[in-house]
Write an enzyme that holds these catalytic residues in place. Structure first.
Site, PDB file in Angstrom:
ATOM      1  N   SER A 150      -2.885  -2.189 -49.151  1.00 54.08           N
ATOM      2  CA  SER A 150      -3.993  -2.999 -48.652  1.00 54.08           C
ATOM      3  C   SER A 150      -4.150  -4.228 -49.549  1.00 54.08           C
ATOM      4  O   SER A 150      -3.862  -4.166 -50.753  1.00 54.08           O
ATOM      5  CB  SER A 150      -5.290  -2.184 -48.699  1.00 54.08           C
ATOM      6  OG  SER A 150      -6.413  -3.023 -48.487  1.00 54.08           O
ATOM      7  N   TYR A 164     -11.013   3.613 -52.991  1.00 52.61           N
ATOM      8  CA  TYR A 164      -9.906   3.317 -52.061  1.00 52.61           C
ATOM      9  C   TYR A 164      -9.071   2.171 -52.621  1.00 52.61           C
ATOM     10  O   TYR A 164      -7.837   2.267 -52.710  1.00 52.61           O
ATOM     11  CB  TYR A 164     -10.464   2.962 -50.687  1.00 52.61           C
ATOM     12  CG  TYR A 164      -9.475   2.342 -49.723  1.00 52.61           C
ATOM     13  CD1 TYR A 164      -8.556   3.138 -49.041  1.00 52.61           C
ATOM     14  CD2 TYR A 164      -9.461   0.964 -49.484  1.00 52.61           C
ATOM     15  CE1 TYR A 164      -7.646   2.577 -48.153  1.00 52.61           C
ATOM     16  CE2 TYR A 164      -8.565   0.392 -48.598  1.00 52.61           C
ATOM     17  CZ  TYR A 164      -7.656   1.201 -47.935  1.00 52.61           C
ATOM     18  OH  TYR A 164      -6.754   0.637 -47.058  1.00 52.61           O
TER      19      TYR A 164
HETATM   20  N1  LIG Z   1      -7.617  -1.025 -40.809  1.00 54.60           N
HETATM   21  C1  LIG Z   1      -7.637  -1.799 -41.892  1.00 54.60           C
HETATM   22  O1  LIG Z   1      -8.492  -2.722 -42.031  1.00 54.60           O
HETATM   23  C2  LIG Z   1      -6.599  -1.610 -42.982  1.00 54.60           C
HETATM   24  C3  LIG Z   1      -6.460  -2.642 -43.920  1.00 54.60           C
HETATM   25  C4  LIG Z   1      -5.523  -2.495 -44.934  1.00 54.60           C
HETATM   26  C5  LIG Z   1      -4.756  -1.362 -45.001  1.00 54.60           C
HETATM   27  N2  LIG Z   1      -4.907  -0.369 -44.095  1.00 54.60           N
HETATM   28  C6  LIG Z   1      -4.068   0.833 -44.234  1.00 54.60           C
HETATM   29  O2  LIG Z   1      -3.308   1.031 -43.061  1.00 54.60           O
HETATM   30  C7  LIG Z   1      -3.050   2.416 -42.887  1.00 54.60           C
HETATM   31  C8  LIG Z   1      -3.448   2.833 -41.476  1.00 54.60           C
HETATM   32  O3  LIG Z   1      -4.844   2.560 -41.327  1.00 54.60           O
HETATM   33  P1  LIG Z   1      -5.537   2.430 -39.890  1.00 54.60           P
HETATM   34  O4  LIG Z   1      -6.377   1.223 -39.944  1.00 54.60           O
HETATM   35  O5  LIG Z   1      -4.549   2.589 -38.803  1.00 54.60           O
HETATM   36  O6  LIG Z   1      -6.522   3.704 -39.981  1.00 54.60           O
HETATM   37  P2  LIG Z   1      -6.920   4.807 -38.883  1.00 54.60           P
HETATM   38  O7  LIG Z   1      -7.086   4.187 -37.556  1.00 54.60           O
HETATM   39  O8  LIG Z   1      -8.042   5.566 -39.490  1.00 54.60           O
HETATM   40  O9  LIG Z   1      -5.607   5.735 -38.824  1.00 54.60           O
HETATM   41  C9  LIG Z   1      -5.273   6.563 -39.903  1.00 54.60           C
HETATM   42  C10 LIG Z   1      -4.086   7.417 -39.519  1.00 54.60           C
HETATM   43  O10 LIG Z   1      -3.779   8.278 -40.629  1.00 54.60           O
HETATM   44  C11 LIG Z   1      -3.775   9.634 -40.185  1.00 54.60           C
HETATM   45  N3  LIG Z   1      -4.201  10.489 -41.277  1.00 54.60           N
HETATM   46  C12 LIG Z   1      -5.352  10.436 -41.985  1.00 54.60           C
HETATM   47  N4  LIG Z   1      -5.394  11.426 -42.892  1.00 54.60           N
HETATM   48  C13 LIG Z   1      -4.232  12.117 -42.739  1.00 54.60           C
HETATM   49  C14 LIG Z   1      -3.694  13.268 -43.384  1.00 54.60           C
HETATM   50  N5  LIG Z   1      -4.340  13.891 -44.377  1.00 54.60           N
HETATM   51  N6  LIG Z   1      -2.486  13.724 -42.978  1.00 54.60           N
HETATM   52  C15 LIG Z   1      -1.819  13.106 -41.980  1.00 54.60           C
HETATM   53  N7  LIG Z   1      -2.273  12.000 -41.350  1.00 54.60           N
HETATM   54  C16 LIG Z   1      -3.471  11.527 -41.722  1.00 54.60           C
HETATM   55  C17 LIG Z   1      -4.729   9.656 -38.985  1.00 54.60           C
HETATM   56  O11 LIG Z   1      -4.435  10.712 -38.084  1.00 54.60           O
HETATM   57  P3  LIG Z   1      -5.146  12.154 -38.085  1.00 54.60           P
HETATM   58  O12 LIG Z   1      -6.614  11.918 -38.321  1.00 54.60           O
HETATM   59  O13 LIG Z   1      -4.809  12.719 -36.752  1.00 54.60           O
HETATM   60  O14 LIG Z   1      -4.497  12.919 -39.202  1.00 54.60           O
HETATM   61  C18 LIG Z   1      -4.379   8.322 -38.331  1.00 54.60           C
HETATM   62  O15 LIG Z   1      -3.211   8.460 -37.547  1.00 54.60           O
HETATM   63  C19 LIG Z   1      -3.826   3.140 -43.989  1.00 54.60           C
HETATM   64  O16 LIG Z   1      -2.982   3.426 -45.072  1.00 54.60           O
HETATM   65  C20 LIG Z   1      -4.860   2.109 -44.413  1.00 54.60           C
HETATM   66  O17 LIG Z   1      -5.277   2.286 -45.748  1.00 54.60           O
HETATM   67  C21 LIG Z   1      -5.815  -0.465 -43.072  1.00 54.60           C
END
Ligand SMILES: NC(=O)c1ccc[n+]([C@@H]2O[C@H](COP(=O)([O-])OP(=O)(O)OC[C@H]3O[C@@H](n4cnc5c(N)ncnc54)[C@H](OP(=O)(O)O)[C@@H]3O)[C@@H](O)[C@H]2O)c1
Length: 275
Positions: A150, A164
């Site tokens: 991130s 985080y």
């Molecule tokens: N959205 C943002 O603004 C943003 C910005 C910078 C970086 N990121 C990074 O991008 C990545 C994806 O984020 P996102 O925005 O797509 O978030 P999201 O919509 O909350 O999706 C998170 C994904 O991770 C899975 N997950 C969570 N805990 C898990 C576990 N213990 N084991 C296996 N799978 C797990 C969830 O599926 P289940 O709940 O079904 O397990 C879901 O598929 C993350 O690493 C996040 O830190 C996001």
């Protein structure tokens, strides 16, 4: 041979690949799956929710998709993802450690459990991913590890994200260290770090301690506009074709990070006066 710090000298030919994506049931991971399916890649999608994984897989009917229900905070589950991927597709070309979770808790209110969970899902899960797939890549002499970090890892401008941001900063460091180690002994293995800014997913709603969406990171007047998960997925696909050490997905992030690193106190006072 001197180690190239940011861009790999590579004559990479895009072709169909076997790709593992963790956290692929929704958000950025599911968007990466759709993007790579559009290119004909074989996919292994992992997350905890089988139902959501099945929905994500159904969005890519044109390619072979294998889903694995797994909790990536458990080393044995991550080993199972690797074993299933090799059993189904024979080998893995690209392993994307994308699963992650945020938090809404300022530093002075953090509990031990808060910190433990942030480390487990944002650091240890990725460590497990790198450790389980690296021997396979070493045996093949090639492979690509991609870790989803991130912008907050580099510029911690959203203070309620506290642990985080800290966990993702640790992830940045582990990623850089393993890249240098692998480059020395196995230069065919690439390691890339992706640093999105704000992305329009359900990330904020699923954050530990969340009571609803958070204001965008930084402050009002921030130049950082939210991206779509599809925009991030296009960047990831490009990194697969042209491996780089690290990339910000948001075009303004590089300049903001440069200003932060140049003078942290000035950056913080300017951000405070804007908010
Ligand atoms: N959205 C943002 O603004 C943003 C910005 C910078 C970086 N990121 C990074 O991008 C990545 C994806 O984020 P996102 O925005 O797509 O978030 P999201 O919509 O909350 O999706 C998170 C994904 O991770 C899975 N997950 C969570 N805990 C898990 C576990 N213990 N084991 C296996 N799978 C797990 C969830 O599926 P289940 O709940 O079904 O397990 C879901 O598929 C993350 O690493 C996040 O830190 C996001």
């Amino acid at each position: 041979m001197p180690y190239p710090p940011f861009v790999f000298a590579s004559s990479y030919t895009p072709s169909m690949k076997n790709v593992v994506i963790t956290g692929a049931s929704r958000g950025i991971g599911a968007a990466i799956a759709r993007e790579l399916a559009g290119r004909g890649d074989n996919l292994v999608l992992a997350a905890r929710s089988r139902e959501a994984l099945a929905e994500a897989a159904a969005a890519s009917p044109n390619v072979r998709v294998h889903i694995v229900t797994a909790d990536v905070t458990q080393r044995s589950d991550v080993e199972r993802i690797r074993d299933e991927a090799i059993r189904v597709f024979g080998h893995v070309d690209v392993w994307i450690n994308n699963a992650g979770r945020g938090i809404v808790r300022p530093v002075l209110a953090l509990t031990d459990e808060d910190v433990d969970e942030m480390i487990a899902i944002n650091v240890k899960s990725v460590l497990y991913g790198m450790q389980v797939i690296a021997p396979h890549f070493m045996e093949r002499g090639r492979g690509h590890i991609i870790n989803m970090s991130s912008f907050l890892a580099r510029v911690p401008v959203a203070t309620p994200r506290s642990a985080y941001s800290a966990a993702k900063a640790a992830l940045n460091s582990l990623t850089a260290n393993v890249r240098v180690d692998l480059h020395r002994t196995h230069p065919g293995i690439k390691v890339s770090l992706i640093m999105p800014g704000l992305v329009a997913t359900e990330f904020a709603r699923h954050a530990r301690g969340s009571t609803g969406p958070m204001p965008p990171p930084g402050s009002s007047g921030s130049p950082m506009k939210p991206q779509t998960p599809e925009e991030v997925a296009v960047v990831v696909a490009d990194v697969i074709d042209h491996p780089v050490a690290e990339v910000y997905t948001n075009p303004v992030s590089h300049d903001v990070a440069a200003r932060y690193i140049a003078d942290v106190a000035l950056f913080e006072s300017e951000a405070e006066s804007r908010s």
